[in-house]
Structures are given as C-alpha cells and as structure tokens.
Write a protein that holds these residues in place. Sequence first.
Motif, PDB file in Angstrom:
ATOM      1  N   GLN A   1       0.855  -1.179   0.000  1.00  0.00           N
ATOM      2  CA  GLN A   1       0.000   0.000   0.000  1.00  0.00           C
ATOM      3  C   GLN A   1       0.893   1.232   0.000  1.00  0.00           C
ATOM      4  N   GLY A   2       0.359   2.360  -0.397  1.00  0.00           N
ATOM      5  CA  GLY A   2       1.189   3.555  -0.359  1.00  0.00           C
ATOM      6  C   GLY A   2       0.593   4.722  -1.114  1.00  0.00           C
ATOM      7  N   VAL A   3       1.344   5.813  -1.153  1.00  0.00           N
ATOM      8  CA  VAL A   3       0.947   7.048  -1.823  1.00  0.00           C
ATOM      9  C   VAL A   3       2.104   7.483  -2.708  1.00  0.00           C
ATOM     10  N   ILE A   4       1.798   7.921  -3.922  1.00  0.00           N
ATOM     11  CA  ILE A   4       2.819   8.482  -4.815  1.00  0.00           C
ATOM     12  C   ILE A   4       2.524   9.965  -4.981  1.00  0.00           C
ATOM     13  N   ASP A   5       3.324  10.795  -4.379  1.00  0.00           N
ATOM     14  CA  ASP A   5       3.149  12.244  -4.460  1.00  0.00           C
ATOM     15  C   ASP A   5       3.946  12.757  -5.660  1.00  0.00           C
ATOM     16  N   LEU A   6       3.273  12.956  -6.766  1.00  0.00           N
ATOM     17  CA  LEU A   6       3.948  13.375  -7.993  1.00  0.00           C
ATOM     18  C   LEU A   6       4.411  14.825  -7.930  1.00  0.00           C
ATOM     19  N   THR A   7       4.014  15.554  -6.900  1.00  0.00           N
ATOM     20  CA  THR A   7       4.480  16.939  -6.748  1.00  0.00           C
ATOM     21  C   THR A   7       5.786  17.007  -5.965  1.00  0.00           C
ATOM     22  N   SER A   8       6.216  15.876  -5.409  1.00  0.00           N
ATOM     23  CA  SER A   8       7.430  15.853  -4.593  1.00  0.00           C
ATOM     24  C   SER A   8       8.612  15.336  -5.399  1.00  0.00           C
ATOM     25  N   VAL A   9       9.787  15.462  -4.821  1.00  0.00           N
ATOM     26  CA  VAL A   9      11.032  15.002  -5.450  1.00  0.00           C
ATOM     27  C   VAL A   9      11.556  13.802  -4.662  1.00  0.00           C
ATOM     28  N   PRO A  10      11.912  12.712  -5.322  1.00  0.00           N
ATOM     29  CA  PRO A  10      12.419  11.533  -4.603  1.00  0.00           C
ATOM     30  C   PRO A  10      13.726  11.842  -3.892  1.00  0.00           C
TER      31      PRO A  10
ATOM     32  N   LEU B   1       1.411  -0.415  -8.075  1.00  0.00           N
ATOM     33  CA  LEU B   1       1.967   0.682  -7.274  1.00  0.00           C
ATOM     34  C   LEU B   1       3.458   0.831  -7.543  1.00  0.00           C
ATOM     35  N   ALA B   2       4.165  -0.293  -7.636  1.00  0.00           N
ATOM     36  CA  ALA B   2       5.602  -0.241  -7.929  1.00  0.00           C
ATOM     37  C   ALA B   2       5.852   0.408  -9.287  1.00  0.00           C
ATOM     38  N   GLY B   3       5.007   0.095 -10.263  1.00  0.00           N
ATOM     39  CA  GLY B   3       5.164   0.713 -11.582  1.00  0.00           C
ATOM     40  C   GLY B   3       5.048   2.220 -11.522  1.00  0.00           C
ATOM     41  N   GLY B   4       4.116   2.716 -10.709  1.00  0.00           N
ATOM     42  CA  GLY B   4       3.975   4.161 -10.551  1.00  0.00           C
ATOM     43  C   GLY B   4       5.167   4.784  -9.855  1.00  0.00           C
ATOM     44  N   VAL B   5       5.663   4.112  -8.815  1.00  0.00           N
ATOM     45  CA  VAL B   5       6.841   4.614  -8.102  1.00  0.00           C
ATOM     46  C   VAL B   5       8.052   4.652  -9.025  1.00  0.00           C
ATOM     47  N   LEU B   6       8.227   3.610  -9.827  1.00  0.00           N
ATOM     48  CA  LEU B   6       9.368   3.566 -10.747  1.00  0.00           C
ATOM     49  C   LEU B   6       9.278   4.682 -11.783  1.00  0.00           C
ATOM     50  N   ALA B   7       8.074   4.945 -12.292  1.00  0.00           N
ATOM     51  CA  ALA B   7       7.899   6.039 -13.269  1.00  0.00           C
ATOM     52  C   ALA B   7       8.270   7.376 -12.638  1.00  0.00           C
ATOM     53  N   TRP B   8       7.901   7.566 -11.388  1.00  0.00           N
ATOM     54  CA  TRP B   8       8.228   8.794 -10.645  1.00  0.00           C
ATOM     55  C   TRP B   8       9.733   8.922 -10.440  1.00  0.00           C
ATOM     56  N   LEU B   9      10.378   7.832 -10.055  1.00  0.00           N
ATOM     57  CA  LEU B   9      11.832   7.861  -9.868  1.00  0.00           C
ATOM     58  C   LEU B   9      12.555   8.149 -11.186  1.00  0.00           C
ATOM     59  N   GLU B  10      12.104   7.503 -12.249  1.00  0.00           N
ATOM     60  CA  GLU B  10      12.757   7.675 -13.551  1.00  0.00           C
ATOM     61  C   GLU B  10      12.520   9.068 -14.119  1.00  0.00           C
ATOM     62  N   LEU B  11      11.363   9.652 -13.801  1.00  0.00           N
ATOM     63  CA  LEU B  11      11.104  11.041 -14.200  1.00  0.00           C
ATOM     64  C   LEU B  11      12.179  11.964 -13.645  1.00  0.00           C
ATOM     65  N   HIS B  12      12.635  11.687 -12.425  1.00  0.00           N
ATOM     66  CA  HIS B  12      13.628  12.527 -11.752  1.00  0.00           C
ATOM     67  C   HIS B  12      15.053  11.996 -11.927  1.00  0.00           C
ATOM     68  N   ASP B  13      15.235  11.101 -12.897  1.00  0.00           N
ATOM     69  CA  ASP B  13      16.572  10.602 -13.279  1.00  0.00           C
ATOM     70  C   ASP B  13      17.330   9.969 -12.112  1.00  0.00           C
ATOM     71  N   ARG B  14      16.610   9.290 -11.237  1.00  0.00           N
ATOM     72  CA  ARG B  14      17.280   8.565 -10.175  1.00  0.00           C
ATOM     73  C   ARG B  14      17.924   7.290 -10.742  1.00  0.00           C
ATOM     74  N   THR B  15      18.963   6.810 -10.076  1.00  0.00           N
ATOM     75  CA  THR B  15      19.587   5.555 -10.472  1.00  0.00           C
ATOM     76  C   THR B  15      18.687   4.411 -10.015  1.00  0.00           C
ATOM     77  N   VAL B  16      18.102   3.699 -10.966  1.00  0.00           N
ATOM     78  CA  VAL B  16      17.150   2.627 -10.661  1.00  0.00           C
ATOM     79  C   VAL B  16      17.630   1.340 -11.312  1.00  0.00           C
TER      80      VAL B  16
END
Length: 313
Positions: free
Chosen positions: A35-44, A68-83
């Motif tokens: 379970q969880g929340v993906i805040d797309l307005t925040s920065v990882p 949920l993991a797919g959404g989190v990964l899209a958010w991380l990749e949007l911000h160019d994190r090492t994934v």
Amino acid sequence: MTKVYILHENDEWTIHLTNRLEELEVPYETWHLDQGVIDLTSVPPEGVFYNRMSASSHTRNHRYAPELAGGVLAWLELHDRTVFNGSHALSLEISKINQYTALEKSGIKTPKTIAAVGRDQIFEAAEKLGESSFITKHNRAGKGLGVRLFHSKEALKEYVDGPEFEEPVDGITLIQQYIQAPKPFITRTEFVGGKFVYAVRVDTSEGFELCPADACRVDDLYCPTGAVEEAPMFEIIESGIDPDQIARYEAFLKENKIDVAGIEFIQDSDGEIYTYDVNTNTNYNAEAEAKADKYGMLELATFLKTALANESK
C-alpha cells in the motif's frame, strides 16, 4: 546521507538482502509497496533504488503491489534517479507474453506459446497449438504457480470446466509446448549487474513450483525420514553451460535494462535449448550456496554498495 532503497512486497525474501547490506555497512531503507501514496508533486530522495517487485505478489494478498511499484518507478525515472530493474524490467516480470516476445526479439528460442482470455479460448488455443502434450500457465504468476501438464485435450477440458481451475490474476492463460527433457531437471542462470554469477540445476521431479527461496520450500530438501539421502532439489553446477548462451543472456539483459535476474531454460532430448522464464525478483537457495561457497545476495549487496559509492562521488 544517500542510501540504497529497496522496493518490494515480501519481507521474508528481502531480509536476506538487508542482512548482507548490514554486513557490508551499506545504509539502506526498504519501501514495502503493498500500500502507499505516490506524491507526484514531490522530489524523490537521493540514492540508489533497486526494484524487486514480484509477479507472485497476489498470492500473498498484495494484489496491486506491482501496479503501485510501476507508478513509483515512473516517478523515480522522471527525476533521473539511479534505478536497477526499473519500469521495463517490471513489465517483463509481470507478463510472460512480454518476456517471450523480448527473448525472441533477442534471438533466444522460447517454447511455442499461445495466450488466451476466456475458457472457450483456452480450448481454442490448445487446438491451435497442435501438440499432444502441453502445459498451461498464468501470464502473471511466479514460483511456477498455475502450471499444469496435460496429455490430451479431454484432460484440459476436465480441468478448465472443473473446480480446480485457477483463474489467472490478469485473466490470461498461456498454452505452451511441453518440452520433454531426457532427465527431470531445468537450469537456472543467475545474473547480478547484468553479469553471470552461477548456474543452478533444479530437480523438477516433484513438480513445477521451482522458487529457490528457502521460504518457498515447505518440505526439507532431503528425504524426510533421514534414512536415505536424496539429491538436493537445487544444486549449483560448475560446468556444462555454453558460454555463448551466457553471452546471449547478458546481451538480452542489457537490451532490456534488467540488472538482476534469474533466467531458466530446459534442454530437450535433441539438445535444443528453450528459455521459458525471466525472473527479475530472483532469490537464492541457502543450502545450495553454502555447499558451493557462492552467495547471490552477497554479490547483489556488493553491487549495490559500489553503485551507491559511485552515486556519492
């Protein structure tokens, strides 16, 4: 301070990795994504992210964890994190259709497979496959769950129309060519950082649930009476793997942005090799590793430690 962040849904599998990270004094944090929340307005946060979401999460009542993991990964990749094992790896983890098309695109042979949605369409797919013996499996499964062997269309109909039929979580049933091996075993090749670590011979004489994790094993690996010691279900092998095949697998992993995986194959009586599973949430068997003195989670923890050090430079 930067950390290694582990995205997962199963504490019982993840603790083996976190134990190794602690042994190597690597700072980490686990994100349990049932379970969880993906805040797309925040920065990882800064750091290194490793995804080990499992296709079998629904068997642990974590039905929507992959989404949920797919959404989190899209958010991380949007911000160019090492994934590591990012969005594309997850898409292969949760769909064998995606796996087989990607493998075939890389020139890696897979068993003949037809996908079906609907019970009548399962029979239609079996007719179209045209094999006297075939197996069914779920498109999104894990651990070999839902895999059944049939030697006739009548037996398939009895199963599909009966009370034991397992509805796939995504509605897609695969009808697949049955590969008859000369001896009852398959081979699983393990990769970390896209590079080959070791191969495991897996005894299939007891069925198709081939998860190597200790938590998956209900019975002891040896004869329960203790009177006669049998061969272990999982055994790390030192020879017999074609280096060209390993090179093809490594190229496939690179092409598909998969960093950590177990790839399973079977060889028929004519020596033809068929690759049938890519597991991006790979687990390792403790007894097999102790006997061979090779440790997948230690390799993985070392890989993540190096990646975190490079991230901090």
